[in-house]
Design a protein around this motif. Structure first.
Motif, PDB file in Angstrom:
ATOM      1  N   LEU A   5       0.846  -1.135   0.008  1.00 43.88           N
ATOM      2  CA  LEU A   5      -0.070   0.093  -0.028  1.00 43.88           C
ATOM      3  C   LEU A   5       0.815   1.270  -0.136  1.00 43.88           C
ATOM      4  O   LEU A   5       1.974   1.236   0.923  1.00 43.88           O
ATOM      5  CB  LEU A   5      -0.975   0.035   1.182  1.00 43.88           C
ATOM      6  N   PHE A   7       0.879   5.251   0.772  1.00 42.57           N
ATOM      7  CA  PHE A   7      -0.091   6.357   1.282  1.00 42.57           C
ATOM      8  C   PHE A   7       0.845   7.576   1.888  1.00 42.57           C
ATOM      9  O   PHE A   7       1.908   7.416   2.132  1.00 42.57           O
ATOM     10  CB  PHE A   7      -0.948   5.944   2.493  1.00 42.57           C
ATOM     11  N   ILE A  17      -2.788  13.139  -1.434  1.00 47.60           N
ATOM     12  CA  ILE A  17      -3.409  12.373  -2.234  1.00 47.60           C
ATOM     13  C   ILE A  17      -2.843  11.744  -3.855  1.00 47.60           C
ATOM     14  O   ILE A  17      -2.578  10.752  -4.215  1.00 47.60           O
ATOM     15  CB  ILE A  17      -4.741  12.891  -2.691  1.00 47.60           C
ATOM     16  N   MET A  21      -1.130   8.381  -5.442  1.00 49.27           N
ATOM     17  CA  MET A  21      -1.670   7.811  -6.704  1.00 49.27           C
ATOM     18  C   MET A  21      -0.484   7.956  -7.736  1.00 49.27           C
ATOM     19  O   MET A  21      -0.082   6.792  -8.266  1.00 49.27           O
ATOM     20  CB  MET A  21      -2.852   9.018  -6.901  1.00 49.27           C
ATOM     21  N   SER A  24       2.342   5.303  -6.653  1.00 45.97           N
ATOM     22  CA  SER A  24       1.825   3.803  -6.648  1.00 45.97           C
ATOM     23  C   SER A  24       1.734   3.463  -8.528  1.00 45.97           C
ATOM     24  O   SER A  24       2.256   2.298  -8.679  1.00 45.97           O
ATOM     25  CB  SER A  24       0.423   3.628  -6.366  1.00 45.97           C
ATOM     26  N   GLU A  35      -0.977  -0.267  -4.461  1.00 41.25           N
ATOM     27  CA  GLU A  35      -2.320   0.439  -4.525  1.00 41.25           C
ATOM     28  C   GLU A  35      -2.204   1.668  -3.727  1.00 41.25           C
ATOM     29  O   GLU A  35      -1.782   1.643  -2.345  1.00 41.25           O
ATOM     30  CB  GLU A  35      -3.693  -0.326  -3.557  1.00 41.25           C
ATOM     31  N   ALA A  36      -2.760   2.881  -4.162  1.00 37.26           N
ATOM     32  CA  ALA A  36      -2.660   4.000  -3.278  1.00 37.26           C
ATOM     33  C   ALA A  36      -3.945   4.056  -2.637  1.00 37.26           C
ATOM     34  O   ALA A  36      -5.004   3.607  -2.833  1.00 37.26           O
ATOM     35  CB  ALA A  36      -2.641   5.329  -4.256  1.00 37.26           C
ATOM     36  N   VAL A  37      -3.810   4.460  -1.208  1.00 37.45           N
ATOM     37  CA  VAL A  37      -4.799   4.566  -0.163  1.00 37.45           C
ATOM     38  C   VAL A  37      -4.644   5.822   0.495  1.00 37.45           C
ATOM     39  O   VAL A  37      -3.642   6.548   0.270  1.00 37.45           O
ATOM     40  CB  VAL A  37      -4.886   3.439   0.552  1.00 37.45           C
ATOM     41  N   PRO A  58      -8.530   7.719  -3.676  1.00 42.33           N
ATOM     42  CA  PRO A  58      -8.336   6.497  -3.070  1.00 42.33           C
ATOM     43  C   PRO A  58      -9.064   6.005  -1.869  1.00 42.33           C
ATOM     44  O   PRO A  58      -9.500   6.767  -1.142  1.00 42.33           O
ATOM     45  CB  PRO A  58      -6.643   6.690  -2.473  1.00 42.33           C
ATOM     46  N   ARG A  59      -9.234   4.899  -1.784  1.00 41.54           N
ATOM     47  CA  ARG A  59     -10.168   4.403  -0.523  1.00 41.54           C
ATOM     48  C   ARG A  59      -9.403   4.831   0.721  1.00 41.54           C
ATOM     49  O   ARG A  59      -8.007   4.733   0.863  1.00 41.54           O
ATOM     50  CB  ARG A  59     -10.264   2.801  -0.667  1.00 41.54           C
TER      51      ARG A  59
END
Length: 310
Positions: A5, A7, A17, A21, A24, A35-37, A58-59
């Motif tokens: 992950l 972040f 943010i 993104m 990642s 995965e970007a979170v 991202p979530r």
């Protein structure tokens, strides 16, 4: 290769943010599975940028060790600003433009630290060095991040690298960065619908200065009265957060993005150290004017650190 992950810090801003993104995507092109979170909901400014460039936020995650064994950090390194269970995972990569403080790892890692105005500038150069094309919408988000962190290249944190990155990303994104940038910055200053707590803590970070836990928040506006007409509620929100989280001191920087001036509001202990940091006295309203001060990283944290620890 296991998934990782990517972040940034808590209370995410546009750079956190966009950098997550972008880094990642960059790492995925190099063969990593990432995965970007995010460690919180995006703010109005970031929403404006996401909508402009047709991208999804991202979530949001609260913990990471329940999902992965390793992570990549962007736009922060201080554990107090990161995910709660950071000590339970391995940090394999760090991309940052802040001071190093309290960051330790059990294993070597890839680290890129540059004193630029924005992490997305660093990542832009990583893309260029690796000859990897940046997708148009991602370039727009990275452009938004640099505009946000440097206040349209007017902040004292701005470097020539940031200026070059803005020109490059604006061309890829297909926008006039000055026209778009002012629209985006103004979108982030719509404070009428925000609660007092959202104003004081929406972009706030905790710093361990000597033996004190100092919370430093910053809010941008086009009119200081938009904030200080609500000062009673603002102070109540700051005090509640201090009581709840054990902050010794809470400093709020209210910045006018049109003239690059700020007013500081301070509550709690150590107000003499706050005054010493800026060589000014707080007035009866616990405020002081700071002409030309727009950068928490370069113009607020260093003098406070010196006053508290010196």
């Amino acid at each position: 290769m296991s998934k990782e992950l990517v972040f940034g810090h808590q209370k995410p801003d546009t750079d956190t943010i966009a950098a997550a993104m972008a880094f990642s995507y960059y790492q995925n092109q190099l063969g990593y599975e990432t995965e970007a979170v995010a460690l919180g909901e995006v703010n109005d400014e970031t929403k404006f940028a996401l909508n402009k460039f047709g991208m999804q936020a991202p979530r949001v995650v609260e913990t990471v060790a329940n999902e992965v064994d390793a992570v990549m950090l962007v736009d922060h390194n201080e554990p107090a600003q990161s995910v709660a269970d950071l000590d339970q995972v391995t940090v394999t990569h760090l991309i940052d433009h802040h001071r190093l403080n309290g960051f330790n790892t059990a294993q070597p890692l890839w680290a890129t630290l540059r004193p630029y105005g924005c992490v997305s500038t660093i990542i832009t150069e990583l893309f260029q060095d690796a000859h990897i094309d940046i997708p148009q919408n991602l370039a727009g988000m990275m452009l938004s991040a640099i505009i946000s962190d440097t206040l349209l290249l007017k902040s004292p944190t701005t470097t020539d690298h940031d200026g070059e990155a803005v020109k490059h990303l604006a061309k890829v994104a297909g926008v006039d960065y000055e026209e778009y940038g002012l629209q985006m910055l103004k979108a982030g200053t719509n404070l009428a619908a925000k609660s007092d707590e959202a104003i004081v803590d929406g972009d706030a970070k905790t710093f361990e200065l000597a033996d004190s836990k100092v919370r430093i928040g910053q809010v941008n506006t086009v009119d200081l009265d938009d904030v200080f007409s609500r000062q009673e509620g603002i102070e109540a929100a700051m005090q509640a957060l201090m009581d709840e989280n054990g902050y010794d001191t809470f400093v709020l920087i209210v910045t006018n993005i049109l003239n690059s001036d700020s007013d500081l509001l301070a509550l709690g202990a150590n107000l003499d150290k706050v005054e010493a940091a800026f060589d000014k006295k707080l007035n009866d309203q616990k405020r002081m004017n700071l002409p030309g001060v727009v950068s928490r990283k370069k113009q607020v944290v260093p003098p406070l650190t010196k006053a508290f620890e010196g």
